[in-house]
Write a protein that holds these residues in place. Structure first.
Motif, PDB file in Angstrom:
ATOM      1  N   LEU A  93       0.825  -1.209   0.000  1.00 39.12           N
ATOM      2  CA  LEU A  93       0.000   0.000   0.000  1.00 39.12           C
ATOM      3  C   LEU A  93       0.856   1.255   0.000  1.00 39.12           C
ATOM      4  O   LEU A  93       0.506   2.258  -0.635  1.00 39.12           O
ATOM      5  CB  LEU A  93      -0.932  -0.002   1.214  1.00 39.12           C
ATOM      6  N   TRP A  94       1.964   1.225   0.711  1.00 43.03           N
ATOM      7  CA  TRP A  94       2.879   2.375   0.782  1.00 43.03           C
ATOM      8  C   TRP A  94       3.545   2.647  -0.556  1.00 43.03           C
ATOM      9  O   TRP A  94       3.783   3.796  -0.931  1.00 43.03           O
ATOM     10  CB  TRP A  94       3.935   2.090   1.855  1.00 43.03           C
ATOM     11  N   SER A  95       3.800   1.609  -1.333  1.00 48.60           N
ATOM     12  CA  SER A  95       4.624   1.729  -2.533  1.00 48.60           C
ATOM     13  C   SER A  95       3.897   2.445  -3.665  1.00 48.60           C
ATOM     14  O   SER A  95       2.670   2.444  -3.761  1.00 48.60           O
ATOM     15  CB  SER A  95       5.058   0.342  -3.021  1.00 48.60           C
ATOM     16  N   GLU A  96       4.707   3.060  -4.529  1.00 52.40           N
ATOM     17  CA  GLU A  96       4.230   3.622  -5.795  1.00 52.40           C
ATOM     18  C   GLU A  96       4.838   2.862  -6.979  1.00 52.40           C
ATOM     19  O   GLU A  96       4.411   3.032  -8.115  1.00 52.40           O
ATOM     20  CB  GLU A  96       4.591   5.102  -5.885  1.00 52.40           C
ATOM     21  N   ILE A 127      -9.322  -0.082  -1.397  1.00 55.14           N
ATOM     22  CA  ILE A 127      -7.965   0.306  -1.801  1.00 55.14           C
ATOM     23  C   ILE A 127      -7.314  -0.850  -2.535  1.00 55.14           C
ATOM     24  O   ILE A 127      -7.380  -2.009  -2.098  1.00 55.14           O
ATOM     25  CB  ILE A 127      -7.123   0.696  -0.569  1.00 55.14           C
ATOM     26  N   ARG A 128      -6.640  -0.549  -3.645  1.00 53.73           N
ATOM     27  CA  ARG A 128      -5.956  -1.566  -4.425  1.00 53.73           C
ATOM     28  C   ARG A 128      -4.452  -1.417  -4.240  1.00 53.73           C
ATOM     29  O   ARG A 128      -3.877  -0.391  -4.609  1.00 53.73           O
ATOM     30  CB  ARG A 128      -6.342  -1.438  -5.897  1.00 53.73           C
ATOM     31  N   PRO A 129      -3.805  -2.412  -3.658  1.00 53.42           N
ATOM     32  CA  PRO A 129      -2.398  -2.274  -3.293  1.00 53.42           C
ATOM     33  C   PRO A 129      -1.410  -2.417  -4.440  1.00 53.42           C
ATOM     34  O   PRO A 129      -0.225  -2.168  -4.248  1.00 53.42           O
ATOM     35  CB  PRO A 129      -2.192  -3.386  -2.262  1.00 53.42           C
ATOM     36  N   THR A 130      -1.862  -2.830  -5.628  1.00 56.42           N
ATOM     37  CA  THR A 130      -0.937  -2.974  -6.757  1.00 56.42           C
ATOM     38  C   THR A 130      -1.390  -2.219  -7.995  1.00 56.42           C
ATOM     39  O   THR A 130      -0.560  -1.822  -8.805  1.00 56.42           O
ATOM     40  CB  THR A 130      -0.736  -4.460  -7.134  1.00 56.42           C
ATOM     41  N   THR A 134       3.990   1.053 -10.715  1.00 58.83           N
ATOM     42  CA  THR A 134       4.970   0.613 -11.705  1.00 58.83           C
ATOM     43  C   THR A 134       5.679  -0.637 -11.193  1.00 58.83           C
ATOM     44  O   THR A 134       5.712  -0.917  -9.986  1.00 58.83           O
ATOM     45  CB  THR A 134       5.996   1.707 -11.989  1.00 58.83           C
ATOM     46  N   LEU A 135       6.259  -1.388 -12.118  1.00 56.33           N
ATOM     47  CA  LEU A 135       6.930  -2.643 -11.760  1.00 56.33           C
ATOM     48  C   LEU A 135       8.132  -2.867 -12.660  1.00 56.33           C
ATOM     49  O   LEU A 135       8.035  -2.712 -13.884  1.00 56.33           O
ATOM     50  CB  LEU A 135       5.957  -3.820 -11.901  1.00 56.33           C
ATOM     51  N   ALA A 136       9.255  -3.227 -12.043  1.00 53.53           N
ATOM     52  CA  ALA A 136      10.434  -3.703 -12.774  1.00 53.53           C
ATOM     53  C   ALA A 136      10.686  -5.148 -12.373  1.00 53.53           C
ATOM     54  O   ALA A 136      10.547  -5.512 -11.197  1.00 53.53           O
ATOM     55  CB  ALA A 136      11.658  -2.849 -12.441  1.00 53.53           C
ATOM     56  N   LEU A 156       2.432 -12.077 -14.100  1.00 52.30           N
ATOM     57  CA  LEU A 156       1.913 -11.789 -12.758  1.00 52.30           C
ATOM     58  C   LEU A 156       1.664 -10.297 -12.571  1.00 52.30           C
ATOM     59  O   LEU A 156       0.650  -9.887 -11.993  1.00 52.30           O
ATOM     60  CB  LEU A 156       2.895 -12.299 -11.702  1.00 52.30           C
ATOM     61  N   GLY A 157       2.596  -9.469 -13.060  1.00 57.89           N
ATOM     62  CA  GLY A 157       2.416  -8.029 -12.942  1.00 57.89           C
ATOM     63  C   GLY A 157       1.180  -7.554 -13.688  1.00 57.89           C
ATOM     64  O   GLY A 157       0.428  -6.704 -13.196  1.00 57.89           O
ATOM     65  N   ARG A 158       0.955  -8.115 -14.868  1.00 55.25           N
ATOM     66  CA  ARG A 158      -0.250  -7.752 -15.632  1.00 55.25           C
ATOM     67  C   ARG A 158      -1.502  -8.187 -14.883  1.00 55.25           C
ATOM     68  O   ARG A 158      -2.489  -7.450 -14.821  1.00 55.25           O
ATOM     69  CB  ARG A 158      -0.194  -8.403 -17.009  1.00 55.25           C
ATOM     70  N   TRP A 159      -1.457  -9.378 -14.296  1.00 57.34           N
ATOM     71  CA  TRP A 159      -2.607  -9.870 -13.537  1.00 57.34           C
ATOM     72  C   TRP A 159      -2.876  -8.983 -12.329  1.00 57.34           C
ATOM     73  O   TRP A 159      -4.046  -8.780 -11.946  1.00 57.34           O
ATOM     74  CB  TRP A 159      -2.362 -11.307 -13.095  1.00 57.34           C
ATOM     75  N   MET A 160      -1.825  -8.438 -11.724  1.00 52.66           N
ATOM     76  CA  MET A 160      -1.982  -7.552 -10.574  1.00 52.66           C
ATOM     77  C   MET A 160      -2.265  -6.114 -10.995  1.00 52.66           C
ATOM     78  O   MET A 160      -2.281  -5.216 -10.179  1.00 52.66           O
ATOM     79  CB  MET A 160      -0.720  -7.604  -9.702  1.00 52.66           C
ATOM     80  N   ARG A 161      -2.451  -5.905 -12.311  1.00 56.63           N
ATOM     81  CA  ARG A 161      -2.826  -4.604 -12.880  1.00 56.63           C
ATOM     82  C   ARG A 161      -1.765  -3.543 -12.636  1.00 56.63           C
ATOM     83  O   ARG A 161      -2.063  -2.383 -12.328  1.00 56.63           O
ATOM     84  CB  ARG A 161      -4.184  -4.154 -12.332  1.00 56.63           C
ATOM     85  N   MET A 162      -0.519  -3.950 -12.797  1.00 51.12           N
ATOM     86  CA  MET A 162       0.597  -3.041 -12.605  1.00 51.12           C
ATOM     87  C   MET A 162       1.119  -2.561 -13.958  1.00 51.12           C
ATOM     88  O   MET A 162       0.878  -3.182 -14.996  1.00 51.12           O
ATOM     89  CB  MET A 162       1.702  -3.728 -11.804  1.00 51.12           C
TER      90      MET A 162
END
Length: 238
Positions: A93-96, A127-130, A134-136, A156-162
């Protein structure tokens, strides 16, 4: 050509606006980046690569947190109020933006990293935590260079909507790429890690002011409108 759209709710279909993409003040705080790694070994190369990435991110102006997966239970092996689960979810939740680094195990992402991702839900209440983060993605290889793990992390990142950035890192023969102190040696692999972290910070700065708008969906607006209409009808029937 028939251009009618009889199955569309016109009031809910918004034409994308470049003005809204520029709207609002950018946050003044440094980009907040959460880093996850996928091995519990004492000399974990995914952890060493993660720590190297963290140093670079800090030099690039980001605020960072590295999550230690030691003690995290298997998904569904404990309740969601387990301290390690709560720590992970609070950091999400904290992360951007986030960095996921996995060793390749049997041609796939490690169970340690997958467990962390599985403990992060798509939503925590409203609240959506992901979503919109952004994701690397990076991986370390025990032998020749492979891209199996980073390819799976992208799914996985796409599934988490990142928002997964284009660049990525795969470090071959990772045991040769770190010195006795655990620091990454100079190489083309190291330069690629610098590229990836630089790109992550740029994408985070670019997207975080409008992350909510980028991930807003017609289908979700329609679902919300239908739920509101149903609630009004129930109220009228009472």
């Amino acid at each position: 050509m028939d251009e009618s759209l009889p199955n569309i709710a016109p009031a809910l279909l918004e034409v994308p606006s470049s003005g809204r993409l520029r709207a609002g003040e950018a946050p003044s705080h440094p980009p907040r980046i959460l880093l996850l790694y996928g091995s519990l070994r004492e000399r974990s190369y995914s952890r060493l690569l993660t720590l190297e990435a963290e140093r670079l991110l800090r030099r690039l102006g980001a605020e960072t947190r590295v999550y230690d997966p030691q003690g995290l239970p298997l998904p569904d092996g404990a309740s969601a109020d387990h301290p390690k689960v709560q720590e992970l979810r609070d950091l999400a939740l904290w992360s951007e933006g986030q960095v996921w680094t996995s060793p390749e195990r049997h041609g796939a992402v490690s169970a340690v990293l997958k467990a962390q991702i599985d403990w992060i839900p798509l939503a925590l209440g409203a609240i959506r935590p992901t979503q919109g983060r952004t994701l690397a993605v990076m991986q370390v290889c025990g032998g020749s260079q492979s891209f199996n793990a980073v390819n799976q992390l992208r799914i996985l990142g796409r599934w988490m909507r990142m928002i997964t950035i284009p660049n990525q890192s795969s470090v071959a023969k990772a045991y040769d790429e770190f010195d006795a102190a655990g620091r990454m040696k100079p190489s083309a692999y190291y330069d690629r890690v610098v590229d990836v972290m630089e790109e992550l910070v740029k994408f985070t700065l670019l997207t975080r002011p409008v992350a909510g708008y980028l991930t807003e969906r017609y289908s979700e607006r329609k679902t919300a409108a239908d739920a509101m209409e149903a609630e009004l009808q129930r109220g009228q029937m009472r």
